[in-house]
Design a protein around this motif. Structure first.
Motif, PDB file in Angstrom:
ATOM      1  N   PHE A  20       0.829  -1.212   0.000  1.00 27.05           N
ATOM      2  CA  PHE A  20       0.000   0.000   0.000  1.00 27.05           C
ATOM      3  C   PHE A  20       0.859   1.256   0.000  1.00 27.05           C
ATOM      4  CE2 PHE A  20      -3.655  -2.431   2.250  1.00 27.05           C
ATOM      5  CZ  PHE A  20      -4.054  -2.942   1.027  1.00 27.05           C
ATOM      6  N   PHE A  21       1.906   1.249   0.812  1.00 26.49           N
ATOM      7  CA  PHE A  21       2.808   2.399   0.855  1.00 26.49           C
ATOM      8  C   PHE A  21       3.492   2.591  -0.500  1.00 26.49           C
ATOM      9  CE2 PHE A  21       7.150   4.044   1.718  1.00 26.49           C
ATOM     10  CZ  PHE A  21       6.788   5.321   2.133  1.00 26.49           C
ATOM     11  N   SER A  22       3.921   1.496  -1.100  1.00 26.31           N
ATOM     12  CA  SER A  22       4.566   1.568  -2.406  1.00 26.31           C
ATOM     13  C   SER A  22       3.620   2.121  -3.463  1.00 26.31           C
ATOM     14  CB  SER A  22       5.063   0.177  -2.824  1.00 26.31           C
ATOM     15  OG  SER A  22       5.967  -0.351  -1.883  1.00 26.31           O
ATOM     16  N   ASP A  23       2.387   1.640  -3.485  1.00 27.96           N
ATOM     17  CA  ASP A  23       1.401   2.131  -4.453  1.00 27.96           C
ATOM     18  C   ASP A  23       1.169   3.626  -4.291  1.00 27.96           C
ATOM     19  OD1 ASP A  23       1.133  -0.371  -5.531  1.00 27.96           O
ATOM     20  OD2 ASP A  23      -0.766  -0.839  -4.555  1.00 27.96           O
ATOM     21  N   ALA A  24       1.167   4.090  -3.035  1.00 23.39           N
ATOM     22  CA  ALA A  24       0.954   5.516  -2.778  1.00 23.39           C
ATOM     23  C   ALA A  24       2.090   6.350  -3.353  1.00 23.39           C
ATOM     24  CB  ALA A  24       0.815   5.769  -1.277  1.00 23.39           C
ATOM     25  N   VAL A  25       3.319   5.872  -3.215  1.00 23.39           N
ATOM     26  CA  VAL A  25       4.465   6.608  -3.759  1.00 23.39           C
ATOM     27  C   VAL A  25       4.405   6.652  -5.278  1.00 23.39           C
ATOM     28  CG1 VAL A  25       6.984   6.612  -3.987  1.00 23.39           C
ATOM     29  CG2 VAL A  25       5.929   6.103  -1.773  1.00 23.39           C
ATOM     30  N   PHE A  26       4.069   5.533  -5.900  1.00 24.21           N
ATOM     31  CA  PHE A  26       3.920   5.510  -7.357  1.00 24.21           C
ATOM     32  C   PHE A  26       2.848   6.504  -7.798  1.00 24.21           C
ATOM     33  CE2 PHE A  26       6.199   1.463  -7.166  1.00 24.21           C
ATOM     34  CZ  PHE A  26       6.891   1.458  -8.354  1.00 24.21           C
ATOM     35  N   ALA A  27       1.718   6.520  -7.107  1.00 29.15           N
ATOM     36  CA  ALA A  27       0.615   7.406  -7.473  1.00 29.15           C
ATOM     37  C   ALA A  27       1.007   8.872  -7.323  1.00 29.15           C
ATOM     38  CB  ALA A  27      -0.613   7.095  -6.618  1.00 29.15           C
ATOM     39  N   ILE A  28       1.707   9.200  -6.249  1.00 30.82           N
ATOM     40  CA  ILE A  28       2.129  10.587  -6.028  1.00 30.82           C
ATOM     41  C   ILE A  28       3.123  11.022  -7.085  1.00 30.82           C
ATOM     42  CG2 ILE A  28       3.393  12.111  -4.457  1.00 30.82           C
ATOM     43  CD1 ILE A  28       2.128  10.504  -2.142  1.00 30.82           C
ATOM     44  N   ALA A  29       4.064  10.135  -7.431  1.00 33.70           N
ATOM     45  CA  ALA A  29       5.067  10.476  -8.449  1.00 33.70           C
ATOM     46  C   ALA A  29       4.413  10.762  -9.793  1.00 33.70           C
ATOM     47  CB  ALA A  29       6.076   9.333  -8.581  1.00 33.70           C
ATOM     48  N   ALA A 104      10.114   8.393  -6.612  1.00 37.07           N
ATOM     49  CA  ALA A 104       9.739   9.736  -6.174  1.00 37.07           C
ATOM     50  C   ALA A 104      10.633  10.805  -6.802  1.00 37.07           C
ATOM     51  CB  ALA A 104       9.810   9.821  -4.647  1.00 37.07           C
ATOM     52  N   PHE A 105      11.848  10.416  -7.206  1.00 33.94           N
ATOM     53  CA  PHE A 105      12.804  11.363  -7.788  1.00 33.94           C
ATOM     54  C   PHE A 105      12.539  11.632  -9.261  1.00 33.94           C
ATOM     55  CE2 PHE A 105      17.051  12.177  -9.726  1.00 33.94           C
ATOM     56  CZ  PHE A 105      17.357  13.348  -9.049  1.00 33.94           C
ATOM     57  N   ILE A 106      11.862  10.716  -9.945  1.00 35.39           N
ATOM     58  CA  ILE A 106      11.674  10.804 -11.397  1.00 35.39           C
ATOM     59  C   ILE A 106      11.066  12.130 -11.870  1.00 35.39           C
ATOM     60  CG2 ILE A 106      10.326   9.829 -13.322  1.00 35.39           C
ATOM     61  CD1 ILE A 106      10.988   7.059 -12.254  1.00 35.39           C
ATOM     62  N   PRO A 107      10.109  12.747 -11.164  1.00 38.05           N
ATOM     63  CA  PRO A 107       9.591  14.035 -11.649  1.00 38.05           C
ATOM     64  C   PRO A 107      10.661  15.103 -11.854  1.00 38.05           C
ATOM     65  CG  PRO A 107       8.094  13.143 -10.014  1.00 38.05           C
ATOM     66  CD  PRO A 107       9.303  12.248 -10.028  1.00 38.05           C
ATOM     67  N   PHE A 108      11.751  15.054 -11.071  1.00 35.55           N
ATOM     68  CA  PHE A 108      12.790  16.075 -11.233  1.00 35.55           C
ATOM     69  C   PHE A 108      13.536  15.954 -12.563  1.00 35.55           C
ATOM     70  CE2 PHE A 108      17.307  17.353 -10.477  1.00 35.55           C
ATOM     71  CZ  PHE A 108      17.084  18.720 -10.545  1.00 35.55           C
ATOM     72  N   PRO A 109      14.105  14.791 -12.916  1.00 34.25           N
ATOM     73  CA  PRO A 109      14.729  14.704 -14.242  1.00 34.25           C
ATOM     74  C   PRO A 109      13.737  14.899 -15.377  1.00 34.25           C
ATOM     75  CG  PRO A 109      14.673  12.545 -13.182  1.00 34.25           C
ATOM     76  CD  PRO A 109      14.300  13.545 -12.149  1.00 34.25           C
ATOM     77  N   THR A 110      12.455  14.627 -15.117  1.00 34.57           N
ATOM     78  CA  THR A 110      11.438  14.886 -16.144  1.00 34.57           C
ATOM     79  C   THR A 110      11.350  16.381 -16.435  1.00 34.57           C
ATOM     80  OG1 THR A 110      10.169  12.954 -15.444  1.00 34.57           O
ATOM     81  CG2 THR A 110       9.010  14.607 -16.756  1.00 34.57           C
ATOM     82  N   MET A 129      16.348   6.573 -14.911  1.00 31.10           N
ATOM     83  CA  MET A 129      15.466   5.457 -15.249  1.00 31.10           C
ATOM     84  C   MET A 129      16.213   4.125 -15.187  1.00 31.10           C
ATOM     85  SD  MET A 129      12.622   6.884 -15.606  1.00 31.10           S
ATOM     86  CE  MET A 129      11.630   8.222 -16.261  1.00 31.10           C
ATOM     87  N   CYS A 130      17.445   4.126 -15.653  1.00 28.50           N
ATOM     88  CA  CYS A 130      18.247   2.904 -15.633  1.00 28.50           C
ATOM     89  C   CYS A 130      18.486   2.447 -14.196  1.00 28.50           C
ATOM     90  CB  CYS A 130      19.576   3.147 -16.343  1.00 28.50           C
ATOM     91  SG  CYS A 130      20.622   1.689 -16.469  1.00 28.50           S
ATOM     92  N   ALA A 131      18.818   3.383 -13.313  1.00 31.82           N
ATOM     93  CA  ALA A 131      19.062   3.044 -11.913  1.00 31.82           C
ATOM     94  C   ALA A 131      17.803   2.504 -11.247  1.00 31.82           C
ATOM     95  CB  ALA A 131      19.563   4.276 -11.159  1.00 31.82           C
ATOM     96  N   THR A 132      16.656   3.061 -11.591  1.00 30.63           N
ATOM     97  CA  THR A 132      15.398   2.583 -11.017  1.00 30.63           C
ATOM     98  C   THR A 132      15.137   1.133 -11.424  1.00 30.63           C
ATOM     99  OG1 THR A 132      14.521   4.838 -11.148  1.00 30.63           O
ATOM    100  CG2 THR A 132      12.937   3.067 -10.753  1.00 30.63           C
ATOM    101  N   GLY A 133      15.329   0.841 -12.706  1.00 35.83           N
ATOM    102  CA  GLY A 133      15.130  -0.523 -13.178  1.00 35.83           C
ATOM    103  C   GLY A 133      16.104  -1.510 -12.546  1.00 35.83           C
ATOM    104  N   LEU A 134      17.342  -1.090 -12.360  1.00 36.02           N
ATOM    105  CA  LEU A 134      18.336  -1.970 -11.749  1.00 36.02           C
ATOM    106  C   LEU A 134      18.007  -2.241 -10.279  1.00 36.02           C
ATOM    107  CD1 LEU A 134      21.653  -0.596 -13.295  1.00 36.02           C
ATOM    108  CD2 LEU A 134      20.452  -2.715 -13.867  1.00 36.02           C
ATOM    109  N   LEU A 135      17.492  -1.246  -9.581  1.00 32.97           N
ATOM    110  CA  LEU A 135      17.091  -1.459  -8.187  1.00 32.97           C
ATOM    111  C   LEU A 135      15.915  -2.428  -8.097  1.00 32.97           C
ATOM    112  CD1 LEU A 135      17.456   2.115  -6.672  1.00 32.97           C
ATOM    113  CD2 LEU A 135      18.651   0.053  -5.918  1.00 32.97           C
TER     114      LEU A 135
END
Length: 202
Positions: A20-29, A104-110, A129-135
């Motif tokens: 649930f916490f993860s889904d909330a972060v995705f939604a906010i981003a 949560a960081f993705i909006p900034f490079p966007t 994006m690459c770092a996110t996928g690797l994590l």
């Protein structure tokens, strides 16, 4: 190690709270992506001026769509991973927090790439994006390795497909980093390869 001392927790409520916490972060981003689309001056414009102003910020629309789709793909991968994860421990929680930090960081490079389409902005965006996928891949590797946090009888094919899904998007963005040194626009066009990569990974 005995069942009493094993550091894995099978508390269903605790696992649901992580999801649930993860889904909330995705939604906010994803929501923040839309909030960054602004007209520099929108007050008092006539019809023609407003249309020109709306057309002039097309890089913001494009960066929004790319980031929305990529975050959506990351969410889908994350959702599938936790569909197989049956237990959790402190390391999984920490790995998941690192994944959410990148989401949560993705909006900034966007914002950066929507305002600066040069080589540096393109590489910065692609590396994020690459770092996110690797994590995400690291999270799945930890959870599925030796069937640590998944079902003991989880088929190897499912584990393998999970890794391919995680790495396919990162591979495309890593390729675009090399292309950005030649031509930033060519690097951006290479992101279209994400769609067939995701399909092939399935």
């Amino acid at each position: 190690m005995s069942e009493q001392t094993r550091p894995y927790c099978e508390n269903a409520l605790g696992l649901e709270r992580i999801v649930f916490f993860s889904d909330a972060v995705f939604a906010i981003a994803i929501t923040l992506l839309a909030l960054e689309i602004r007209l520099p001056e929108a007050a008092g414009l006539n019809d023609a001026e407003l249309w020109r102003a709306l057309a002039s910020i097309y890089p913001k629309y494009l960066s929004f769509m790319v980031s929305f789709l990529v975050i959506g793909n990351f969410w889908l991968v994350h959702h599938r991973q936790f569909g197989y994860i049956e237990r959790y421990d402190t390391r999984l929680i920490l790995l998941n927090l690192f994944v959410l930090m990148m989401i949560a960081f993705i909006p900034f490079p966007t914002v950066v790439i929507s305002e600066n389409g040069n080589c540096a902005a393109t590489i910065f965006y692609a590396l994020t994006m690459c770092a996110t996928g690797l994590l995400l891949a690291l999270l799945w590797l930890y959870a599925s390795g030796a069937r640590r946090l998944v079902a003991p009888n989880l088929p190897p094919a499912i584990v393998r497909r999970g890794m391919i899904r995680n790495l396919s998007v990162s591979a495309v963005f890593l390729l675009s980093v090399a292309l950005a040194f030649l031509n930033p626009d060519l690097a951006k066009f290479s992101w279209l390869l994400i769609a067939p990569a995701v399909v092939l990974a399935r």
